[in-house]
Scaffold this active site. Sequence first.
Site, PDB file in Angstrom:
ATOM      1  N   GLU A  38      -7.644  22.180  47.400  1.00  0.00           N
ATOM      2  CA  GLU A  38      -7.646  23.628  47.572  1.00  0.00           C
ATOM      3  C   GLU A  38      -9.037  24.229  47.319  1.00  0.00           C
ATOM      4  O   GLU A  38      -9.680  23.906  46.323  1.00  0.00           O
ATOM      5  CB  GLU A  38      -6.610  24.258  46.626  1.00  0.00           C
ATOM      6  CG  GLU A  38      -6.530  25.779  46.684  1.00  0.00           C
ATOM      7  CD  GLU A  38      -6.220  26.326  48.077  1.00  0.00           C
ATOM      8  OE1 GLU A  38      -5.397  25.730  48.791  1.00  0.00           O
ATOM      9  OE2 GLU A  38      -6.825  27.351  48.455  1.00  0.00           O
ATOM     10  N   THR A  82      -5.408  28.808  54.029  1.00  0.00           N
ATOM     11  CA  THR A  82      -4.744  27.494  53.952  1.00  0.00           C
ATOM     12  C   THR A  82      -3.912  27.224  55.197  1.00  0.00           C
ATOM     13  O   THR A  82      -3.931  26.114  55.743  1.00  0.00           O
ATOM     14  CB  THR A  82      -3.813  27.411  52.720  1.00  0.00           C
ATOM     15  OG1 THR A  82      -4.587  27.541  51.542  1.00  0.00           O
ATOM     16  CG2 THR A  82      -3.074  26.069  52.677  1.00  0.00           C
ATOM     17  N   HIS A 198      -7.724  27.552  42.935  1.00  0.00           N
ATOM     18  CA  HIS A 198      -7.574  28.705  43.823  1.00  0.00           C
ATOM     19  C   HIS A 198      -8.053  29.940  43.073  1.00  0.00           C
ATOM     20  O   HIS A 198      -7.825  30.063  41.869  1.00  0.00           O
ATOM     21  CB  HIS A 198      -6.091  28.843  44.215  1.00  0.00           C
ATOM     22  CG  HIS A 198      -5.831  29.836  45.310  1.00  0.00           C
ATOM     23  ND1 HIS A 198      -6.001  31.197  45.149  1.00  0.00           N
ATOM     24  CD2 HIS A 198      -5.428  29.655  46.591  1.00  0.00           C
ATOM     25  CE1 HIS A 198      -5.701  31.809  46.285  1.00  0.00           C
ATOM     26  NE2 HIS A 198      -5.361  30.891  47.190  1.00  0.00           N
ATOM     27  N   ASP A 257      -9.896  22.792  52.214  1.00  0.00           N
ATOM     28  CA  ASP A 257      -9.361  23.660  53.268  1.00  0.00           C
ATOM     29  C   ASP A 257     -10.289  24.807  53.664  1.00  0.00           C
ATOM     30  O   ASP A 257     -10.348  25.188  54.828  1.00  0.00           O
ATOM     31  CB  ASP A 257      -7.951  24.174  52.916  1.00  0.00           C
ATOM     32  CG  ASP A 257      -7.894  25.051  51.668  1.00  0.00           C
ATOM     33  OD1 ASP A 257      -8.826  25.005  50.831  1.00  0.00           O
ATOM     34  OD2 ASP A 257      -6.886  25.781  51.518  1.00  0.00           O
ATOM     35  N   HIS A 258     -10.998  25.364  52.707  1.00  0.00           N
ATOM     36  CA  HIS A 258     -11.887  26.505  53.018  1.00  0.00           C
ATOM     37  C   HIS A 258     -12.747  26.804  51.805  1.00  0.00           C
ATOM     38  O   HIS A 258     -12.577  26.196  50.744  1.00  0.00           O
ATOM     39  CB  HIS A 258     -11.090  27.752  53.429  1.00  0.00           C
ATOM     40  CG  HIS A 258      -9.976  28.095  52.466  1.00  0.00           C
ATOM     41  ND1 HIS A 258     -10.201  28.632  51.224  1.00  0.00           N
ATOM     42  CD2 HIS A 258      -8.630  27.934  52.556  1.00  0.00           C
ATOM     43  CE1 HIS A 258      -9.054  28.812  50.600  1.00  0.00           C
ATOM     44  NE2 HIS A 258      -8.077  28.378  51.383  1.00  0.00           N
TER      45      HIS A 258
HETATM   46  C1  GP9 Z   1      -0.197  28.915  48.310  1.00  0.00           C
HETATM   47  C2  GP9 Z   1      -1.449  28.307  48.800  1.00  0.00           C
HETATM   48  C3  GP9 Z   1      -2.584  29.296  48.897  1.00  0.00           C
HETATM   49  O1  GP9 Z   1       1.008  28.279  48.581  1.00  0.00           O
HETATM   50  O2  GP9 Z   1      -1.370  27.329  49.733  1.00  0.00           O
HETATM   51  O3  GP9 Z   1      -3.010  29.622  50.163  1.00  0.00           O
HETATM   52  P1  GP9 Z   1      -4.409  30.370  50.425  1.00  0.00           P
HETATM   53  O4  GP9 Z   1      -4.400  31.634  49.598  1.00  0.00           O
HETATM   54  O5  GP9 Z   1      -5.505  29.451  49.980  1.00  0.00           O
HETATM   55  O6  GP9 Z   1      -4.439  30.633  51.869  1.00  0.00           O
HETATM   56 MN    MN Z   2      -6.304  27.564  50.527  1.00  0.00          MN
END
Ligand code: GP9
Ligand code: MN
Length: 427
Positions: A38, A82, A198, A257-258
């Site tokens: 993440e 995500t 996150h 992911d980002h």
């Molecule tokens: C929550 C998670 C967060 O289930 O996958 O997504 P994001 O905020 O990174 O798009």
């Molecule tokens: Mn994410």
Amino acid sequence: SSNDLKSVLSYLKKNRSSSNISYFGKAKGKNVFIFHLESFQQFLINYKVDGKEVTPNINKFYSDSNTLSFDNFFNQVGQGKTSDAETMLENSLFGLPSGSVMTQYGTSNTFQALPAILDQKGYSTAAFHGDVGSFWNRDNTYKSWGYQYFFDDDYYKQKTDYSVGYGLKDKIFLKQATKYIQQLPQPFYAKLITVTNHYPYELDKQNQSIAKTTTGDKTVDGYVQTAHYLDQAFGEFISYLKKSGLYNNSMIVVYGDHYGISNNHKKAIAQLLGKKSVSSYDLAMFQKVPFMIHLNGLKGGVNHTYGGEIDVMPTLEDLLGIDSSNMIQLGNDLLSENRNQTVAFRDGDYVSPTYSKIGSKVYDSSGNLINNLTTEQKKQVNSMQSHTDKVLSLSDKIVTGDLLRFYTPSGFKKVNKSDYSYKYVDG
Ligand code: GP9
Ligand code: MN
């Protein structure tokens, strides 16, 4: 419309790159792990705070002689974050100009996603995540993508201190996930989505085992701490794979992911990178995320090709020995020899090994601003821009027009969503 489909197919016919014969099928029949890091950016690789590696386990994995790593791999997400990353990775389709494919079209559209393809080749397929299943409409979208199992937060034991932010803390999540992984019939395809690293990068005291950075920017300085925790969780998971024997018969794919630190924090970013200031070009390079593939016997090393999340699916198909030439996918195999290395961002900017366009400005490969383009440069820049515009608009047509319902590749069976249910039944 069927005319839109025709234009998609004729574009793909001319532009899809071929697979690489020295890699094709190298992972055929192996289990596949997709390990989602993440908000994890490439700059964290080998990054140190106070002389201490932030992510020692991921660094080791990155440099392993059986890991193929990419150091010019970019996240290409838009507002769907995500969910955009997941959409690109498993469908080779972009997110939308605004909103999220999974939220807006995940339930209703036809997809030809990687889990469905592998399911039809005898794999079991499962997604694991420690947040509620409805986040990003995963509980519906995963059915459209052909996931047989979705182990959402209902499947794990919960206690008050088990979660932070969006869900279960990574170590607790991964540890509990192994109980289900053990039971998956092999070969399997398993995606594990972590969440502790996150925004806003909060973590309980006893799990903080590295110092924060000292930029003074409160939203930035905790980032290395949760990244360090994620790295420890990753390390524990890799140990489990080794102990269980899965490490040797699985292809382990790891990606970020980002970005975790947005462009609103220029001053802090400059400090983290040890620069006086950052240009728009630096910020574009800051969008790099890790992409690594580990497989026993695979010739590893760092590959410098420019690519991004849209290219993952064709790359994995190549390694798995799946001919995807008749599939509707907008990326191209990162292992292909003659691939187009223009990386499209969702806002229409692009980066490439030669020129990059950020906003209205063009930069060379060293990040120098080019004020007056020569005729030859103009020609190249125009062609990269039209490639970028084309793939984005084709993707939007495919998604908003639900074009895949009109096209079923030979050898692929349309996914029937009602085949799937993810409800947790106790006992
Ligand atoms: C929550 C998670 C967060 O289930 O996958 O997504 P994001 O905020 O990174 O798009
Ligand atoms: Mn994410």
